[in-house]
Design an enzyme around this catalytic site. Structure first.
Site, mmCIF file in Angstrom:
data_model
loop_
_atom_site.group_PDB
_atom_site.id
_atom_site.type_symbol
_atom_site.label_atom_id
_atom_site.label_comp_id
_atom_site.label_asym_id
_atom_site.label_seq_id
_atom_site.Cartn_x
_atom_site.Cartn_y
_atom_site.Cartn_z
ATOM 1 C CG HIS A 1 -2.594 -6.991 10.410
ATOM 2 N ND1 HIS A 1 -1.416 -6.738 9.741
ATOM 3 C CD2 HIS A 1 -3.129 -5.769 10.694
ATOM 4 C CE1 HIS A 1 -1.260 -5.428 9.617
ATOM 5 N NE2 HIS A 1 -2.282 -4.818 10.191
ATOM 6 C CD GLU B 1 -1.286 -0.126 3.671
ATOM 7 O OE1 GLU B 1 -1.988 0.881 3.826
ATOM 8 O OE2 GLU B 1 -1.345 -1.124 4.416
ATOM 9 C CE LYS C 1 -6.213 -3.070 22.297
ATOM 10 N NZ LYS C 1 -6.930 -2.673 23.501
ATOM 11 C CB THR D 1 1.705 1.852 15.574
ATOM 12 O OG1 THR D 1 1.027 2.899 14.855
ATOM 13 C CG2 THR D 1 1.196 1.826 17.001
ATOM 14 C CB CYS E 1 -2.428 -4.526 6.368
ATOM 15 S SG CYS E 1 -1.996 -2.928 7.050
ATOM 16 C CG ASN F 1 1.774 -1.890 10.880
ATOM 17 O OD1 ASN F 1 1.824 -2.958 10.261
ATOM 18 N ND2 ASN F 1 0.683 -1.172 10.970
ATOM 19 C CB SER G 1 -8.344 1.522 13.047
ATOM 20 O OG SER G 1 -7.375 1.561 14.078
HETATM 21 N N1 CAA Z 1 1.619 1.946 31.110
HETATM 22 C C1 CAA Z 1 1.078 0.842 30.543
HETATM 23 N N2 CAA Z 1 0.055 0.902 29.636
HETATM 24 C C2 CAA Z 1 -0.411 2.119 29.305
HETATM 25 C C3 CAA Z 1 0.107 3.311 29.869
HETATM 26 C C4 CAA Z 1 1.163 3.188 30.822
HETATM 27 N N3 CAA Z 1 1.720 4.253 31.386
HETATM 28 N N4 CAA Z 1 -0.574 4.346 29.342
HETATM 29 C C5 CAA Z 1 -1.480 3.835 28.472
HETATM 30 N N5 CAA Z 1 -1.389 2.496 28.462
HETATM 31 C C6 CAA Z 1 -2.147 1.540 27.637
HETATM 32 C C7 CAA Z 1 -3.603 1.884 27.490
HETATM 33 O O1 CAA Z 1 -4.379 1.426 28.584
HETATM 34 C C8 CAA Z 1 -3.924 1.167 26.182
HETATM 35 O O2 CAA Z 1 -4.108 -0.210 26.422
HETATM 36 P P1 CAA Z 1 -5.531 -0.908 26.094
HETATM 37 O O3 CAA Z 1 -5.778 -0.685 24.633
HETATM 38 O O4 CAA Z 1 -5.313 -2.332 26.440
HETATM 39 O O5 CAA Z 1 -6.523 -0.200 26.946
HETATM 40 C C9 CAA Z 1 -2.652 1.304 25.378
HETATM 41 O O6 CAA Z 1 -1.625 1.628 26.319
HETATM 42 C C10 CAA Z 1 -2.707 2.399 24.331
HETATM 43 O O7 CAA Z 1 -3.128 3.580 24.955
HETATM 44 P P2 CAA Z 1 -4.136 4.569 24.212
HETATM 45 O O8 CAA Z 1 -5.292 3.818 23.643
HETATM 46 O O9 CAA Z 1 -4.422 5.706 25.124
HETATM 47 O O10 CAA Z 1 -3.180 5.041 23.026
HETATM 48 P P3 CAA Z 1 -3.412 6.151 21.943
HETATM 49 O O11 CAA Z 1 -4.801 6.613 21.916
HETATM 50 O O12 CAA Z 1 -2.352 7.172 22.106
HETATM 51 O O13 CAA Z 1 -3.071 5.380 20.564
HETATM 52 C C11 CAA Z 1 -3.508 3.757 18.888
HETATM 53 C C12 CAA Z 1 -3.145 4.001 20.356
HETATM 54 C C13 CAA Z 1 -4.953 4.151 18.634
HETATM 55 C C14 CAA Z 1 -3.320 2.271 18.595
HETATM 56 C C15 CAA Z 1 -2.568 4.613 17.970
HETATM 57 O O14 CAA Z 1 -1.222 4.231 18.184
HETATM 58 C C16 CAA Z 1 -2.884 4.485 16.499
HETATM 59 O O15 CAA Z 1 -3.744 5.192 15.967
HETATM 60 N N6 CAA Z 1 -2.177 3.568 15.760
HETATM 61 C C17 CAA Z 1 -2.385 3.389 14.338
HETATM 62 C C18 CAA Z 1 -3.673 2.653 14.023
HETATM 63 C C19 CAA Z 1 -3.591 1.172 14.276
HETATM 64 O O16 CAA Z 1 -2.545 0.567 14.378
HETATM 65 N N7 CAA Z 1 -4.778 0.528 14.314
HETATM 66 C C20 CAA Z 1 -4.863 -0.900 14.536
HETATM 67 C C21 CAA Z 1 -6.067 -1.512 13.852
HETATM 68 S S1 CAA Z 1 -6.101 -1.092 12.113
HETATM 69 C C22 CAA Z 1 -4.940 -2.172 11.412
HETATM 70 O O17 CAA Z 1 -4.554 -3.140 12.004
HETATM 71 C C23 CAA Z 1 -4.403 -1.846 10.043
HETATM 72 C C24 CAA Z 1 -3.042 -1.274 10.173
HETATM 73 O O18 CAA Z 1 -2.051 -1.984 10.117
HETATM 74 C C25 CAA Z 1 -2.938 0.165 10.380
#
Ligand code: CAA
Length: 431
Positions: A268, A102, A277, A177, A134, A323, A227
């Site tokens: 994935h 992609e 998850k 990521t 992906c 990733n 997502s």
């Molecule tokens: N110590 C330990 N854990 C902590 C922590 C700390 N101090 N602070 C936060 N955490 C944990 C949170 O509890 C959370 O865990 P859970 O999901 O189990 O609750 C985790 O860390 C992440 O915290 P947030 O959700 O607050 O993180 P965020 O909002 O800043 O971002 C994300 C996380 C949404 C994944 C972001 O990194 C993102 O947008 N990534 C890109 C999108 C992505 O990868 N999506 C996945 C599905 S889509 C897909 O798979 C296709 C692809 O390849 C893109």
């Protein structure tokens, strides 16, 4: 077509019955990664974030950082060359080259076309890219497997390469990521690594805006938490589809959770926590589908143990590379075989591919008897050990480079590099 060996075994070591079907799957894997990586604790500190959020919250330890000279083509070509060498395959025995990506380099000329030229592959092949976020690499893999199983390949093999550079941008939620790399697979009859269960797959697709990258933009747009929901909805439907087909083919016993009958599951992996998850959701599907009552706190404990046994061994490479979009599932597979290839020999494993947008597929296969030996040839530990850890300042400098501004370094032995654009044509050099 040859009959499968009656000595092959499947679920938890139970014998898989002999079949009069084509034995087709992944015969060799070659991996290529950028020469630099960033430690995620360094990134967290620079962003003023508790490092545990990245290392435990997301399960990410390091991420590969590509500079413009290490583009999708150069990574794909290096991985493809390695896979061909490992399989000791004469390129004249190839009939198909598919690159799933992609993050291509041209709106018209596919990455596969560049790779075809760099690897000096036969003119008589089909050569093209496949795209669906992906999932693109899995589209290529399924096409190759079905092409060979149908007999249309006429005894030839396929080269399927998943190559991508995951880029969300500096100081965004997606930043930890990111990652980059390529995984090349030789697909053929009597595969050494993984024989796929042809026709035993569950799929799920829907039109969602969870992650996308508009034309002309280098950084992905993402609705991060949504997502994750889209991925989890997709894995549930795709898994149930696989389960029904696997039961109909008697690959799993009915009356017992199907997921537990798989020796391992590769998901994935956009970040390692996502696999946890996904696994929890797969187990929940089995519980919901069973008539038996279940206790949520007991299940929580069982899910943790099951994750450690069935999923964690596949995450070693993903946690250190990040990733790789199309390549992430197959990086997980390579990591799993690297860690557990010998004990998984002749046992059935599951795989889940997810492409945002979205489409997805849950499928399965039986690990080859010689898988450990074959994956050792990919020298995955050496590949990671040869990388250079960069500082946060160097990371910022690389992220600010224009896409057409390679650093001008020579390729590593066996590698390729993009050297710039001349007369509107992208140029590469190999070593
Ligand atoms: N110590 C330990 N854990 C902590 C922590 C700390 N101090 N602070 C936060 N955490 C944990 C949170 O509890 C959370 O865990 P859970 O999901 O189990 O609750 C985790 O860390 C992440 O915290 P947030 O959700 O607050 O993180 P965020 O909002 O800043 O971002 C994300 C996380 C949404 C994944 C972001 O990194 C993102 O947008 N990534 C890109 C999108 C992505 O990868 N999506 C996945 C599905 S889509 C897909 O798979 C296709 C692809 O390849 C893109």
């Amino acid at each position: 077509m040859r009959a499968a060996s009656s000595t092959a075994a499947g679920l938890g070591g139970a014998p898989v019955p002999a079949r009069a079907e084509a034995r087709v799957g992944i015969d060799a894997i070659g991996v290529a990664v950028p020469r630099r990586y960033l430690d995620l604790e360094d990134l967290a500190r620079a962003r003023g974030i508790d490092p545990a959020k990245y290392t435990h919250g997301l399960g990410a330890l390091e991420m590969a950082i590509a500079e413009p000279g290490e583009d999708t083509v150069s990574l794909a070509a290096a991985a493809g060359r390695r896979a061909l060498e490992i399989a000791r395959l004469d390129p004249r025995d190839l009939g198909l080259l598919v690159v799933g990506t992609e993050t291509g380099v041209d709106h018209s000329k596919p990455v596969a076309s560049f790779v075809h030229g760099l690897l000096e592959l036969p003119r008589t092949m089909r050569v093209y890219d496949t795209q669906h976020a992906c999932y693109g690499g899995t589209a290529g893999l399924m096409t190759a497997v079905e092409w060979i199983a149908s007999g249309a390949a006429g005894g030839r093999s396929a080269l399927v390469i998943c190559a991508d550079i995951a880029r969300y941008g500096v100081a965004t939620a997606g930043e930890p990521t990111q990652g980059a790399g390529a995984v090349a697979m030789i697909v053929g009859a009597e595969p050494a690594l993984l024989e796929l269960d042809i026709g035993v797959a569950g799929t799920c697709s829907s039109h969602v805006h969870d992650f996308w990258r508009p034309l002309g933009q280098r950084e992905a747009q993402v609705d991060g938490h949504y997502s994750i929901e889209c991925y989890l909805d997709a894995v549930a439907t795709a898994y149930r589809g696989w389960k029904a087909r696997a039961a109909a083919r008697e690959l799993v016993r009915t009356g017992a959770p199907a997921g537990e009958q798989l020796a391992a599951i590769c998901y994935h992996v956009p970040f390692c926590k996502m696999a946890r998850k996904a696994h929890t959701r797969v187990r929940r599907c089995d519980l919901e589908d069973s008539a038996a009552p279940w206790d949520a706190s007991v299940e929580e404990l069982r899910a943790a143990t099951s994750f450690q046994e069935q999923v964690e061994p596949s995450l070693g490479l993903c946690a250190r590379i990040g990733n790789v979009y199309t390549g992430s599932l197959y990086l997980g597979l390579a990591g799993l075989l690297h860690a557990r290839g010998a004990e998984l020999a002749r046992r059935r494993i599951g795989l889940f591919s997810y492409g945002s947008g979205c489409t997805s597929e849950f499928f399965s296969g039986v690990v080859g008897a010689r898988a450990a030996e074959r994956i050792a040839a990919a020298r995955l530990d050496e590949l990671l050990a040869a990388r250079e850890r960069i500082s946060i300042d160097e990371y910022h400098r690389i992220m600010a480079l224009a896409p057409g501004a390679p650093l001008g370094e020579p390729p590593v032995p066996g590698g390729f590099r993009f050297t710039g654009v001349e007369d509107h044509r992208r140029r590469y050099v190999g070593a």
